[in-house]
Design an enzyme around this catalytic site. Sequence first.
Site, PDB file in Angstrom:
ATOM      1  N   SER A  74       4.788   2.725  -0.756  1.00 48.01           N
ATOM      2  CA  SER A  74       4.559   1.809  -1.873  1.00 48.01           C
ATOM      3  C   SER A  74       5.031   2.497  -3.137  1.00 48.01           C
ATOM      4  O   SER A  74       5.039   3.736  -3.218  1.00 48.01           O
ATOM      5  CB  SER A  74       3.074   1.463  -1.993  1.00 48.01           C
ATOM      6  OG  SER A  74       2.813   0.737  -3.187  1.00 48.01           O
TER       7      SER A  74
ATOM      8  N   TYR B 200      -5.938   4.041  -2.848  1.00 49.42           N
ATOM      9  CA  TYR B 200      -4.725   3.494  -2.247  1.00 49.42           C
ATOM     10  C   TYR B 200      -3.508   4.351  -2.592  1.00 49.42           C
ATOM     11  O   TYR B 200      -2.719   4.718  -1.706  1.00 49.42           O
ATOM     12  CB  TYR B 200      -4.515   2.062  -2.737  1.00 49.42           C
ATOM     13  CG  TYR B 200      -3.294   1.397  -2.155  1.00 49.42           C
ATOM     14  CD1 TYR B 200      -3.266   1.012  -0.820  1.00 49.42           C
ATOM     15  CD2 TYR B 200      -2.172   1.143  -2.947  1.00 49.42           C
ATOM     16  CE1 TYR B 200      -2.137   0.401  -0.282  1.00 49.42           C
ATOM     17  CE2 TYR B 200      -1.050   0.528  -2.415  1.00 49.42           C
ATOM     18  CZ  TYR B 200      -1.037   0.153  -1.084  1.00 49.42           C
ATOM     19  OH  TYR B 200       0.080  -0.446  -0.551  1.00 49.42           O
TER      20      TYR B 200
END
Length: 314
Positions: free
Chosen positions: A158, A171
Amino acid sequence: MLTLLSRLTGIFLVTMTLASAAQSSDSQKSILITGATSGIGRNLAESLAREGHHVYAGARTDAEMAELNTIDNITAVRLDVTKQDQVDEAVQFIEERGTGLYALVNNAGIYDGGAVLDTEIDVLNLVYEVNVEGVLRTTKAFAPMVIESKGRIATTGSIAGTVSGPGFAAYSGSKHYIEAFTDSLAAELEPQGVRVSVIEPGNYQTQIRRSAVKRAMSRVVGDGGVVTSGMEKQFKAMEEVELSYKKPDEVTLAYKHALLADAPLRRYVVVPNAEEQRLTIETKIRELVELNSWGPHSYDNEELVEKLKSALGQ
């Protein structure tokens, strides 16, 4: 004479048909995708299947598997990456089918967390159990087949592996791991002919955010609380946000380059707009400057520019 000609023509046609079938078999890749029931994983699975590749699609429920099995060139595999027994059974299942495995796509992942001081340890552990341990578990299990094929391993990272901020520590931390994991694994497997990549998407249409809100509401109920109208509004708002994003077709294109191109890249930043690209690259530049800001061995500005030019030239 006509009979002989007919026989020769028949033999020629049969030979050409068998050669064509063999060529098709050689060009078809068997690829395992974890987390293939929705979002990026589902988009990629369907695209690869349409192009004639055989996809083993990881799913966790009977309903998901039944749905995936209706799609040509897709074989559903029960695969929760947090459960070693399911991973082992998936390995055995693919081995018994005799297709080999050209590529592993580590796509299964979740978002959860919140502000650092508010995040419970069990929530942090859940994120790492899926996004870190799950990736390592599946890679260790399927790597022997990929090595035998001299194939590819690619993982969904990501831009959050580079860019972080309030509420993203858990995250982003898990995606920072994927950066290190990719570089280490690539160096370790290069001598064995395996290429390793990380795909780093920005904001595309998936269910990862809605799933996070659902888990938060489940925790409230599990603790004896009640889901309020405010929580339900939050879910609805998150749903509207996710559905407003572009479908992850661009992520699939990057993945297919990583899996099938002769010269795959190590990193693919895939973002839907210039703002997310700017934010990602400028964060890396800021970190470079910060890394160079202390100590007797720092480079001066001209030396840094020359280093960047050299890297761009490569």
